[in-house]
Design a protein around this motif. Sequence first.
Motif, PDB file in Angstrom:
ATOM      1  N   ASN A  43       0.822  -1.211   0.000  1.00 25.40           N
ATOM      2  CA  ASN A  43       0.000   0.000   0.000  1.00 25.40           C
ATOM      3  C   ASN A  43       0.859   1.265   0.000  1.00 25.40           C
ATOM      4  OD1 ASN A  43      -2.733   1.152   0.066  1.00 25.40           O
ATOM      5  ND2 ASN A  43      -2.014   2.004   2.005  1.00 25.40           N
ATOM      6  N   LYS A  44       1.963   1.244   0.718  1.00 24.58           N
ATOM      7  CA  LYS A  44       2.866   2.402   0.714  1.00 24.58           C
ATOM      8  C   LYS A  44       3.387   2.671  -0.696  1.00 24.58           C
ATOM      9  CE  LYS A  44       4.365   1.906   5.475  1.00 24.58           C
ATOM     10  NZ  LYS A  44       5.468   1.645   6.384  1.00 24.58           N
ATOM     11  N   ARG A  45       3.716   1.621  -1.418  1.00 24.35           N
ATOM     12  CA  ARG A  45       4.207   1.788  -2.792  1.00 24.35           C
ATOM     13  C   ARG A  45       3.084   2.284  -3.704  1.00 24.35           C
ATOM     14  NH1 ARG A  45       7.056   2.419   0.110  1.00 24.35           N
ATOM     15  NH2 ARG A  45       8.413   0.963   1.141  1.00 24.35           N
ATOM     16  N   LEU A  46       1.885   1.753  -3.512  1.00 23.80           N
ATOM     17  CA  LEU A  46       0.749   2.193  -4.338  1.00 23.80           C
ATOM     18  C   LEU A  46       0.411   3.656  -4.062  1.00 23.80           C
ATOM     19  CD1 LEU A  46      -1.493  -1.001  -4.030  1.00 23.80           C
ATOM     20  CD2 LEU A  46       0.025  -0.362  -5.931  1.00 23.80           C
ATOM     21  N   GLN A  47       0.538   4.070  -2.813  1.00 24.09           N
ATOM     22  CA  GLN A  47       0.305   5.481  -2.479  1.00 24.09           C
ATOM     23  C   GLN A  47       1.363   6.374  -3.135  1.00 24.09           C
ATOM     24  OE1 GLN A  47      -2.292   6.861  -1.069  1.00 24.09           O
ATOM     25  NE2 GLN A  47      -3.270   4.901  -0.654  1.00 24.09           N
ATOM     26  N   ALA A  52       2.466  10.311  -7.486  1.00 23.26           N
ATOM     27  CA  ALA A  52       3.189  10.616  -8.729  1.00 23.26           C
ATOM     28  C   ALA A  52       2.257  10.712  -9.939  1.00 23.26           C
ATOM     29  CB  ALA A  52       4.252   9.554  -8.979  1.00 23.26           C
ATOM     30  N   GLY A  53       0.956  10.488  -9.744  1.00 21.68           N
ATOM     31  CA  GLY A  53       0.010  10.576 -10.851  1.00 21.68           C
ATOM     32  C   GLY A  53       0.002   9.360 -11.765  1.00 21.68           C
ATOM     33  N   ILE A  54       0.539   8.247 -11.291  1.00 23.90           N
ATOM     34  CA  ILE A  54       0.562   7.012 -12.080  1.00 23.90           C
ATOM     35  C   ILE A  54      -0.711   6.207 -11.829  1.00 23.90           C
ATOM     36  CG2 ILE A  54       1.788   4.816 -12.388  1.00 23.90           C
ATOM     37  CD1 ILE A  54       4.375   6.458 -11.667  1.00 23.90           C
ATOM     38  N   LEU A  55      -1.160   6.207 -10.587  1.00 22.57           N
ATOM     39  CA  LEU A  55      -2.400   5.539 -10.211  1.00 22.57           C
ATOM     40  C   LEU A  55      -3.389   6.556  -9.674  1.00 22.57           C
ATOM     41  CD1 LEU A  55      -1.124   2.421  -8.176  1.00 22.57           C
ATOM     42  CD2 LEU A  55      -1.604   2.568 -10.626  1.00 22.57           C
ATOM     43  N   ILE A  74       2.904   5.725 -19.363  1.00 21.57           N
ATOM     44  CA  ILE A  74       3.583   5.513 -18.079  1.00 21.57           C
ATOM     45  C   ILE A  74       4.907   4.822 -18.366  1.00 21.57           C
ATOM     46  CG2 ILE A  74       3.492   4.422 -15.812  1.00 21.57           C
ATOM     47  CD1 ILE A  74       0.396   4.387 -16.140  1.00 21.57           C
ATOM     48  N   SER A  75       5.990   5.551 -18.198  1.00 14.65           N
ATOM     49  CA  SER A  75       7.299   4.953 -18.464  1.00 14.65           C
ATOM     50  C   SER A  75       7.810   4.210 -17.233  1.00 14.65           C
ATOM     51  CB  SER A  75       8.310   6.031 -18.877  1.00 14.65           C
ATOM     52  OG  SER A  75       8.708   6.787 -17.747  1.00 14.65           O
ATOM     53  N   LEU A  76       8.745   3.317 -17.473  1.00 11.63           N
ATOM     54  CA  LEU A  76       9.374   2.628 -16.355  1.00 11.63           C
ATOM     55  C   LEU A  76      10.100   3.628 -15.465  1.00 11.63           C
ATOM     56  CD1 LEU A  76       8.654   0.289 -18.248  1.00 11.63           C
ATOM     57  CD2 LEU A  76      10.780  -0.794 -17.561  1.00 11.63           C
ATOM     58  N   VAL A  80       9.968   4.077 -11.418  1.00  6.74           N
ATOM     59  CA  VAL A  80      11.189   4.055 -10.611  1.00  6.74           C
ATOM     60  C   VAL A  80      11.318   5.349  -9.811  1.00  6.74           C
ATOM     61  CG1 VAL A  80      13.724   4.059 -10.705  1.00  6.74           C
ATOM     62  CG2 VAL A  80      12.425   2.416 -12.069  1.00  6.74           C
ATOM     63  N   ALA A  81      11.075   6.486 -10.456  1.00  7.30           N
ATOM     64  CA  ALA A  81      11.188   7.771  -9.756  1.00  7.30           C
ATOM     65  C   ALA A  81      10.149   7.889  -8.641  1.00  7.30           C
ATOM     66  CB  ALA A  81      11.036   8.922 -10.751  1.00  7.30           C
ATOM     67  N   ALA A  82       8.948   7.373  -8.868  1.00  4.75           N
ATOM     68  CA  ALA A  82       7.910   7.430  -7.841  1.00  4.75           C
ATOM     69  C   ALA A  82       8.296   6.613  -6.607  1.00  4.75           C
ATOM     70  CB  ALA A  82       6.580   6.919  -8.405  1.00  4.75           C
ATOM     71  N   ILE A  83       8.944   5.489  -6.814  1.00  9.71           N
ATOM     72  CA  ILE A  83       9.298   4.599  -5.705  1.00  9.71           C
ATOM     73  C   ILE A  83      10.639   4.969  -5.082  1.00  9.71           C
ATOM     74  CG2 ILE A  83       9.774   2.196  -5.037  1.00  9.71           C
ATOM     75  CD1 ILE A  83       6.800   2.802  -5.763  1.00  9.71           C
ATOM     76  N   GLU A  84      11.629   5.239  -5.902  1.00  7.70           N
ATOM     77  CA  GLU A  84      12.990   5.474  -5.403  1.00  7.70           C
ATOM     78  C   GLU A  84      13.338   6.951  -5.210  1.00  7.70           C
ATOM     79  OE1 GLU A  84      15.171   3.115  -4.427  1.00  7.70           O
ATOM     80  OE2 GLU A  84      13.753   1.550  -4.939  1.00  7.70           O
TER      81      GLU A  84
END
Length: 161
Positions: A43-47, A52-55, A74-76, A80-84
Motif C-alpha cells: 500500500n505504501k508503494r501504491l500510495q 506521482a500521478g501514475i495511479l 507511463i514509463s518505467l 522508478v522515480a515514484a518509488i525510489e
Amino acid sequence: MRMSEGVEWALHCCVALASLGDERPVSTARLAASFALPPAYLNKRLQALTRAGILTSTPGARGGFRLARPPERISLMDVVAAIEGTDDAFRCTEIRRQGSGSEAPDRDFRRPCGISTAMRRAELAWRRELAKQTVADLVAGVPGPSAERTRRWFATERTST
C-alpha cells in the motif's frame, strides 16, 4: 546501483492493472494477494504511485487503485522515480579537493573530474532507457497464458465479493 523490491512490486501491479483493461479499482488486498505480498508495505508503494500521478485511488469498501493514465503514457522511469525518488544515484563529493588537493587553486577544479563525468553519463543512459519503455511495452511482452491467468484471477476475486 540497487533498487528496492518496491520497484518490482510497483511495476508488476501496474502491469496487472493495465492487463485488466477496465475502470474498476482493485484493492490493495487483492493486488497483494495476487503476488503474495504484504498488503501494508504494498500500500505504501501504491500510495507513492498515486502521489506521482501514475495511479488513482478510490476510497471505500469497493475502492482501490487503477491506472491514472494509459499504460503507453507511463514509463518505467516514472515508476522508478515514484518509488525510489529522483535523486542522482551517484553523488560527487569532490574528494579531489581534500587531502593533497586541499591547497590547489580553484581553477584546477572548474571542470568535473572524469569519474563524475563517467558516472553521470552512465546514469543518463540508464534513465533514458527506462524512459523509453512503457507499462504498455511490458504488457505486450507478457505471455498469453500468464495474461489470461491474471485476468481470470482478478475476475474470480471480484465476483466472489
